[in-house]
Enzyme design. Structure first.
Site, PDB file in Angstrom:
ATOM      1  CE1 TYR A  65      -4.409  -2.096   0.165  1.00 43.58           C
ATOM      2  CE2 TYR A  65      -2.656  -3.801   1.140  1.00 43.58           C
ATOM      3  CZ  TYR A  65      -3.671  -3.081   0.858  1.00 43.58           C
ATOM      4  OH  TYR A  65      -4.522  -3.936   0.427  1.00 43.58           O
ATOM      5  CD  GLU A 286       4.461   2.606  -6.380  1.00 48.62           C
ATOM      6  OE1 GLU A 286       5.503   2.506  -6.313  1.00 48.62           O
ATOM      7  OE2 GLU A 286       4.017   2.994  -5.630  1.00 48.62           O
ATOM      8  CE1 TYR A 288      -3.908   0.444  -6.008  1.00 49.92           C
ATOM      9  CE2 TYR A 288      -1.310   1.825  -6.131  1.00 49.92           C
ATOM     10  CZ  TYR A 288      -2.970   2.137  -5.652  1.00 49.92           C
ATOM     11  OH  TYR A 288      -3.439   2.589  -5.664  1.00 49.92           O
TER      12      TYR A 288
HETATM   13  P1  FAD Z   1      -7.134  -9.917  -3.012  1.00 46.26           P
HETATM   14  O1  FAD Z   1      -7.613 -11.216  -2.046  1.00 46.26           O
HETATM   15  O2  FAD Z   1      -5.497 -10.509  -2.995  1.00 46.26           O
HETATM   16  O3  FAD Z   1      -7.539 -10.477  -4.640  1.00 46.26           O
HETATM   17  C1  FAD Z   1      -7.096  -9.820  -6.059  1.00 46.26           C
HETATM   18  C2  FAD Z   1      -6.855 -10.823  -6.662  1.00 46.26           C
HETATM   19  O4  FAD Z   1      -7.791 -11.015  -7.444  1.00 46.26           O
HETATM   20  C3  FAD Z   1      -6.666 -10.203  -7.466  1.00 46.26           C
HETATM   21  O5  FAD Z   1      -5.156 -11.126  -8.181  1.00 46.26           O
HETATM   22  C4  FAD Z   1      -7.315 -11.314  -9.218  1.00 46.26           C
HETATM   23  O6  FAD Z   1      -6.461 -12.294  -9.020  1.00 46.26           O
HETATM   24  C5  FAD Z   1      -8.830 -11.258  -8.682  1.00 46.26           C
HETATM   25  N1  FAD Z   1      -9.239  -9.541  -9.402  1.00 46.26           N
HETATM   26  C6  FAD Z   1      -9.095  -8.151  -8.572  1.00 46.26           C
HETATM   27  N2  FAD Z   1     -10.206  -7.730  -9.693  1.00 46.26           N
HETATM   28  C7  FAD Z   1     -10.768  -8.807 -10.431  1.00 46.26           C
HETATM   29  C8  FAD Z   1     -11.706  -8.808 -11.106  1.00 46.26           C
HETATM   30  N3  FAD Z   1     -12.506  -7.483 -11.459  1.00 46.26           N
HETATM   31  N4  FAD Z   1     -12.179  -9.896 -11.672  1.00 46.26           N
HETATM   32  C9  FAD Z   1     -11.629 -11.245 -11.670  1.00 46.26           C
HETATM   33  N5  FAD Z   1     -11.134 -11.203 -10.500  1.00 46.26           N
HETATM   34  C10 FAD Z   1     -10.233 -10.140 -10.273  1.00 46.26           C
HETATM   35  N6  FAD Z   1      -4.385  -0.402  -2.732  1.00 46.26           N
HETATM   36  C11 FAD Z   1      -5.137   0.259  -2.106  1.00 46.26           C
HETATM   37  O7  FAD Z   1      -5.933   0.505  -2.007  1.00 46.26           O
HETATM   38  N7  FAD Z   1      -4.079   2.416  -1.991  1.00 46.26           N
HETATM   39  C12 FAD Z   1      -2.966   2.017  -2.137  1.00 46.26           C
HETATM   40  O8  FAD Z   1      -2.573   2.824  -1.376  1.00 46.26           O
HETATM   41  C13 FAD Z   1      -1.965   0.742  -2.895  1.00 46.26           C
HETATM   42  N8  FAD Z   1      -1.534   0.919  -3.234  1.00 46.26           N
HETATM   43  C14 FAD Z   1      -0.481   0.254  -4.060  1.00 46.26           C
HETATM   44  C15 FAD Z   1       1.140  -0.222  -4.026  1.00 46.26           C
HETATM   45  C16 FAD Z   1       1.634  -0.572  -4.708  1.00 46.26           C
HETATM   46  C17 FAD Z   1       3.036  -0.532  -5.464  1.00 46.26           C
HETATM   47  C18 FAD Z   1       1.066  -2.074  -4.903  1.00 46.26           C
HETATM   48  C19 FAD Z   1       1.476  -2.484  -5.579  1.00 46.26           C
HETATM   49  C20 FAD Z   1      -0.233  -2.220  -5.411  1.00 46.26           C
HETATM   50  C21 FAD Z   1      -0.883  -1.682  -4.298  1.00 46.26           C
HETATM   51  N9  FAD Z   1      -2.616  -1.800  -3.984  1.00 46.26           N
HETATM   52  C22 FAD Z   1      -3.217  -0.560  -3.541  1.00 46.26           C
HETATM   53  C23 FAD Z   1      -3.218  -2.546  -4.350  1.00 46.26           C
HETATM   54  C24 FAD Z   1      -3.008  -3.423  -3.366  1.00 46.26           C
HETATM   55  O9  FAD Z   1      -1.620  -4.062  -2.839  1.00 46.26           O
HETATM   56  C25 FAD Z   1      -3.571  -4.734  -3.152  1.00 46.26           C
HETATM   57  O10 FAD Z   1      -3.938  -5.780  -4.292  1.00 46.26           O
HETATM   58  C26 FAD Z   1      -5.686  -4.374  -3.360  1.00 46.26           C
HETATM   59  O11 FAD Z   1      -5.560  -3.517  -1.343  1.00 46.26           O
HETATM   60  C27 FAD Z   1      -5.953  -6.327  -3.660  1.00 46.26           C
HETATM   61  O12 FAD Z   1      -6.133  -6.996  -2.568  1.00 46.26           O
HETATM   62  P2  FAD Z   1      -6.382  -7.171  -1.811  1.00 46.26           P
HETATM   63  O13 FAD Z   1      -6.084  -8.587  -0.910  1.00 46.26           O
HETATM   64  O14 FAD Z   1      -7.570  -6.884  -0.885  1.00 46.26           O
HETATM   65  O15 FAD Z   1      -6.989  -8.678  -3.361  1.00 46.26           O
END
Ligand code: FAD
Ligand code: A2P
Length: 288
Positions: A65, A286, A288
């Site tokens: 994040y 950056e 994502y």
């Molecule tokens: P997970 O449970 O890990 O699910 C994500 C997975 O769901 C994906 O890999 C994909 O397989 C699947 N998926 C996602 N969307 C769909 C779709 N529409 N249809 C089908 N499958 C799908 N997030 C923020 O909110 N704020 C930030 O400031 C932020 N900064 C970031 C900075 C960097 C450098 C990076 C790399 C990412 C950043 N993110 C940010 C994103 C964050 O890291 C997570 O990826 C995001 O919160 C989702 O994680 P999760 O565990 O909730 O989702």
């Protein structure tokens, strides 16, 4: 792979950043870092390891994040870090509603809870130290997180008092993409900076579901880039100008298209110019 060493931080606060009628959930979450050795600067990211296990019974992997606070933290005591988190939600192929693991964990978390944090990491989004740099920022949604830190560092009175070596005097121009007015983030702070620093801060919004682009489609930040292309290009000609892009990966082709069209109007080749900007560490992305 070696296990990641995490610092266990305590949640200080967690509140919604959205107005009434907004789409989805976006929260501002702050953590107490005191007692640890986790120090960061604006533009870095932090890893969060959510509690619980994945489908294979293994601990969850960390998610990154962008840090939304300055090195001094929201309370100016250099002992906190804040994040701006959107809860991921989508429907899978079977039509079931799915919520992201870590983003849900964070949006639901209560003050007092303990959370494993790692890092900080990231060099791509660091601010130049020059007080007279120009900083163009293109953000969609939570992509505003690092920009919020930059703008606090530049314009917040408490921050300026803490940073005698950084009294920002350049131009900061934020392009913000948001689906609705109610989804705009940190508006109160941004409007305060506009009032106090009208010569230094400019704020251009693309509210996709309320405004239309000239072709009648949703207004995206790349449409605003096209609209202001001449000014953006004359700013970029100044070696003190940096461009920061953060948020949805999907905006990158649109921004390139807008820049290509704008560059050709001034007889420039955008691909070459972007490479040169990247090499000069003035083009920061950056997504994502
Ligand atoms: P997970 O449970 O890990 O699910 C994500 C997975 O769901 C994906 O890999 C994909 O397989 C699947 N998926 C996602 N969307 C769909 C779709 N529409 N249809 C089908 N499958 C799908 N997030 C923020 O909110 N704020 C930030 O400031 C932020 N900064 C970031 C900075 C960097 C450098 C990076 C790399 C990412 C950043 N993110 C940010 C994103 C964050 O890291 C997570 O990826 C995001 O919160 C989702 O994680 P999760 O565990 O909730 O989702
Ligand atoms: P929309 O969803 O109306 O198509 P948030 O993260 O709060 O949902 O905000 C993301 C913003 O970025 C929304 O306004 C969204 O518009 C917009 N957006 C979506 N896809 C793109 C894209 N390819 N280029 C630029 N902006 C986009």
């Amino acid at each position: 792979m070696a296990a990641v060493t995490a610092f266990v931080a305590t949640v200080l606060g967690n509140y919604s950043l959205l107005g009434e009628g907004a789409i989805g959930r976006v929260n501002h979450i702050s953590f107490d870092l005191s007692g640890g050795n986790l120090h960061y600067v604006e533009g870095q990211s932090i890893g969060v390891i959510p509690d619980g296990e994945d489908a294979k019974g293994k601990p969850h992997k960390l998610r990154l994040y962008s840090i939304a606070s300055t090195r001094h933290g929201d309370n100016l005591e250099a002992s906190t870090v804040s994040l701006c988190v959107r809860q991921l939600e989508y429907k899978n192929e079977a039509g079931e509603q799915i919520y992201g693991v870590c983003s849900s964990f964070l949006c639901d978390i209560e003050p007092g809870a303990q959370v494993k944090l790692t890092g900080p990491v990231g060099k791509e989004m660091l601010l130049p130290p020059d007080e007279d740099a120009n900083v163009i920022m293109l953000a969609t949604g939570t992509g505003i997180a690092p920009m919020r830190a930059y703008l606090r560092r530049m314009f917040d009175q408490g921050e300026r008092a803490k940073n005698p070596e950084y009294q920002f005097q350049g131009k900061a121009w934020l392009f913000m993409g948001s689906p609705t007015t109610a989804n705009l983030l940190y508006e109160e702070d941004l409007n305060g900076y506009l009032e106090q620093y009208p010569e230094n801060f400019r704020y251009t919004k693309a509210i996709s579901r309320e405004q239309q682009n000239p072709s009648g489609g949703r207004m995206y930040i790349q449409d605003r880039v096209t609209e202001h292309a001449d000014e953006i290009f004359s700013l970029i000609a100044n070696p003190k100008t940096h461009v920061y892009i953060c948020g949805l990966r999907g905006m990158e082709p649109g921004i390139d298209e807008a820049m290509t069209a704008a560059a050709s109007k001034c007889g420039e080749n955008w691909t070459e110019l972007r490479q040169a900007l990247k090499k000069a560490e003035r083009w920061h992305v950056e997504t994502y």
